[in-house]
Design an enzyme around this catalytic site. Structure first.
Site, PDB file in Angstrom:
ATOM      1  N   TYR A 165       2.665  63.738   9.332  1.00 40.29           N
ATOM      2  CA  TYR A 165       1.951  62.459   9.536  1.00 40.29           C
ATOM      3  C   TYR A 165       0.535  62.704  10.044  1.00 40.29           C
ATOM      4  O   TYR A 165      -0.428  62.099   9.567  1.00 40.29           O
ATOM      5  CB  TYR A 165       2.760  61.641  10.542  1.00 40.29           C
ATOM      6  CG  TYR A 165       2.202  60.283  10.913  1.00 40.29           C
ATOM      7  CD1 TYR A 165       2.256  59.221  10.015  1.00 40.29           C
ATOM      8  CD2 TYR A 165       1.664  60.053  12.176  1.00 40.29           C
ATOM      9  CE1 TYR A 165       1.785  57.965  10.370  1.00 40.29           C
ATOM     10  CE2 TYR A 165       1.186  58.800  12.538  1.00 40.29           C
ATOM     11  CZ  TYR A 165       1.252  57.761  11.635  1.00 40.29           C
ATOM     12  OH  TYR A 165       0.774  56.526  11.980  1.00 40.29           O
ATOM     13  N   LYS A 169      -2.915  61.587   8.342  1.00 38.22           N
ATOM     14  CA  LYS A 169      -3.803  60.640   9.041  1.00 38.22           C
ATOM     15  C   LYS A 169      -5.157  61.283   9.376  1.00 38.22           C
ATOM     16  O   LYS A 169      -6.157  60.573   9.556  1.00 38.22           O
ATOM     17  CB  LYS A 169      -3.122  60.105  10.303  1.00 38.22           C
ATOM     18  CG  LYS A 169      -1.968  59.130  10.012  1.00 38.22           C
ATOM     19  CD  LYS A 169      -2.403  57.898   9.209  1.00 38.22           C
ATOM     20  CE  LYS A 169      -1.440  56.736   9.322  1.00 38.22           C
ATOM     21  NZ  LYS A 169      -1.775  55.624   8.394  1.00 38.22           N
TER      22      LYS A 169
HETATM   23  N1  NAD Z   1       2.510  50.991  15.194  1.00 35.68           N
HETATM   24  C1  NAD Z   1       1.756  51.970  15.645  1.00 35.68           C
HETATM   25  O1  NAD Z   1       1.776  52.296  16.845  1.00 35.68           O
HETATM   26  C2  NAD Z   1       0.822  52.707  14.727  1.00 35.68           C
HETATM   27  C3  NAD Z   1      -0.008  53.690  15.283  1.00 35.68           C
HETATM   28  C4  NAD Z   1      -0.896  54.368  14.475  1.00 35.68           C
HETATM   29  C5  NAD Z   1      -0.955  54.071  13.116  1.00 35.68           C
HETATM   30  N2  NAD Z   1      -0.117  53.134  12.595  1.00 35.68           N
HETATM   31  C6  NAD Z   1      -0.205  52.891  11.165  1.00 35.68           C
HETATM   32  O2  NAD Z   1      -0.329  51.520  10.923  1.00 35.68           O
HETATM   33  C7  NAD Z   1       0.187  51.223   9.613  1.00 35.68           C
HETATM   34  C8  NAD Z   1       1.155  50.040   9.715  1.00 35.68           C
HETATM   35  O3  NAD Z   1       2.285  50.410  10.508  1.00 35.68           O
HETATM   36  P1  NAD Z   1       3.137  49.359  11.379  1.00 35.68           P
HETATM   37  O4  NAD Z   1       3.208  49.912  12.743  1.00 35.68           O
HETATM   38  O5  NAD Z   1       2.637  47.982  11.155  1.00 35.68           O
HETATM   39  O6  NAD Z   1       4.591  49.566  10.737  1.00 35.68           O
HETATM   40  P2  NAD Z   1       5.664  48.503  10.161  1.00 35.68           P
HETATM   41  O7  NAD Z   1       6.857  49.302   9.798  1.00 35.68           O
HETATM   42  O8  NAD Z   1       5.815  47.362  11.096  1.00 35.68           O
HETATM   43  O9  NAD Z   1       4.929  47.946   8.861  1.00 35.68           O
HETATM   44  C9  NAD Z   1       4.595  48.820   7.803  1.00 35.68           C
HETATM   45  C10 NAD Z   1       4.863  48.119   6.493  1.00 35.68           C
HETATM   46  O10 NAD Z   1       4.529  49.056   5.437  1.00 35.68           O
HETATM   47  C11 NAD Z   1       5.532  48.972   4.453  1.00 35.68           C
HETATM   48  N3  NAD Z   1       5.628  50.240   3.728  1.00 35.68           N
HETATM   49  C12 NAD Z   1       6.080  51.431   4.171  1.00 35.68           C
HETATM   50  N4  NAD Z   1       6.034  52.337   3.192  1.00 35.68           N
HETATM   51  C13 NAD Z   1       5.542  51.702   2.101  1.00 35.68           C
HETATM   52  C14 NAD Z   1       5.276  52.097   0.781  1.00 35.68           C
HETATM   53  N5  NAD Z   1       5.552  53.337   0.353  1.00 35.68           N
HETATM   54  N6  NAD Z   1       4.755  51.187  -0.076  1.00 35.68           N
HETATM   55  C15 NAD Z   1       4.502  49.920   0.327  1.00 35.68           C
HETATM   56  N7  NAD Z   1       4.752  49.483   1.573  1.00 35.68           N
HETATM   57  C16 NAD Z   1       5.272  50.369   2.449  1.00 35.68           C
HETATM   58  C17 NAD Z   1       6.822  48.669   5.195  1.00 35.68           C
HETATM   59  O11 NAD Z   1       7.807  48.068   4.350  1.00 35.68           O
HETATM   60  C18 NAD Z   1       6.335  47.750   6.311  1.00 35.68           C
HETATM   61  O12 NAD Z   1       6.463  46.383   5.981  1.00 35.68           O
HETATM   62  C19 NAD Z   1       0.813  52.506   9.101  1.00 35.68           C
HETATM   63  O13 NAD Z   1      -0.098  53.177   8.262  1.00 35.68           O
HETATM   64  C20 NAD Z   1       1.026  53.301  10.369  1.00 35.68           C
HETATM   65  O14 NAD Z   1       1.084  54.695  10.144  1.00 35.68           O
HETATM   66  C21 NAD Z   1       0.773  52.445  13.370  1.00 35.68           C
END
Ligand code: NAD
Length: 274
Positions: A165, A169
């Site tokens: 990851y 990223k």
């Molecule tokens: N939550 C955190 O603390 C955090 C921190 C750093 C980065 N991020 C990044 O933020 C972004 C959103 O994450 P989140 O926390 O909202 O997670 P989440 O699981 O709540 O939402 C992510 C959404 O992406 C969809 N998804 C996953 N894989 C997919 C694919 N192959 N094709 C289409 N849709 C897909 C899922 O179905 C989900 O609805 C991600 O890129 C994650 O890596 C999140």
């Protein structure tokens, strides 16, 4: 008059979590929304929420890693709304292991969803953006378009257990910087937002073993409660961020006030740096 009236924004992974909050925020500011999610029902629900608020949206469900997805996503948005003004590459998940136990499939899956899919989406958008920018330049007009790629402090600072990851990223930051240079002449602002800990399904404090299915793989979601408490204790603001706070960081890169900002990574982490 809103900032984004008449603009069209493409957002992946917008069926829940941060992506959903970004879709609602940009729609509330007047943008037409082309949204995607792996899961059909959550994507349809966000479209319905936007429509209920008087906005316009369509859903293109499916995995961003599927062959031809990028062309279908951009093509469907152009057919419906006729433009591309904002692209937010947000879809993703985590699939952690320490390196000794990490499989090639695990490593490749993270590169595919967090780095290759955004690359393919930007490549699919390139012909339209290039021809529009040429027309606008010929007319002596500057029209700014916005790309916001979602990164993580695991990418900017590293994180044990996330070789896959964090590599992806960090890679998206490289893609962001390159596209800022490649597309600057076309007035496209390309920036990244790296989140710290935002409260979503990915980071939910839970001692239950929870998992989701993505692209044929079953992967864990949620973080043990003790670990979340330890992480929150390290955050200067004392807690995880909300999805609305996360969307706020992305919004800053979508509005005209950031028209001269490109190639940057904004850390939205409540002050946490690693
Ligand atoms: N939550 C955190 O603390 C955090 C921190 C750093 C980065 N991020 C990044 O933020 C972004 C959103 O994450 P989140 O926390 O909202 O997670 P989440 O699981 O709540 O939402 C992510 C959404 O992406 C969809 N998804 C996953 N894989 C997919 C694919 N192959 N094709 C289409 N849709 C897909 C899922 O179905 C989900 O609805 C991600 O890129 C994650 O890596 C999140």
């Amino acid at each position: 008059m809103t900032n984004l009236a008449g603009k069209t924004a493409y957002i992946t992974g917008a069926g829940r979590g941060i992506g959903r909050a970004i879709a609602l925020k940009l729609a509330a500011d007047g943008a037409n929304i082309v949204l995607n999610d792996l899961d059909v029902d959550p994507a349809a629900e966000v479209v319905a929420e936007i429509e209920a608020l008087g906005g316009k949206a369509i859903a293109i469900p499916g995995s961003v890693t599927a062959p031809g997805f990028a062309e279908d996503f951009i093509g469907a948005g152009l057919d419906k709304f006729g433009g591309i003004d904002i692209i937010v590459n947000n879809a993703g998940y985590t699939w952690d292991s320490f390196i000794g136990k990490m499989t090639d499939a695990q490593f490749d899956a993270m590169i595919d969803v967090h780095l290759k899919a955004p690359f393919q989406i930007l490549r699919a958008a390139a012909p339209f953006i290039k021809s529009q920018a040429a027309e606008e330049a010929a007319e002596g007009r500057e029209v700014f378009r916005k790309v916001v790629n979602i990164s993580s402090i695991a990418g900017t600072g590293g994180n044990a257990g996330q070789a896959n990851y964090s590599s992806a990223k960090a890679g998206i930051v490289g893609l962001t910087k390159t596209m800022a240079k490649e597309w600057g002449r076309m007035k496209v602002n390309v920036n990244a937002v790296a989140f710290g800990m935002i409260a979503t399904r990915l980071t939910e404090a839970t001692d239950e073993k929870k998992s989701i299915d993505v692209d044929g793989n079953t992967v864990g979601v949620g973080i043990p409660k003790k670990l979340v408490a330890g992480m929150e204790a390290m955050i200067p603001m004392g807690r995880a961020g909300t999805v609305e706070e996360a969307a706020g960081g992305v919004y800053l890169f979508c509005i005209p006030e950031s028209n001269y900002v490109s190639g940057q990574t904004l850390i939205v982490s409540g002050g946490l740096t690693i």
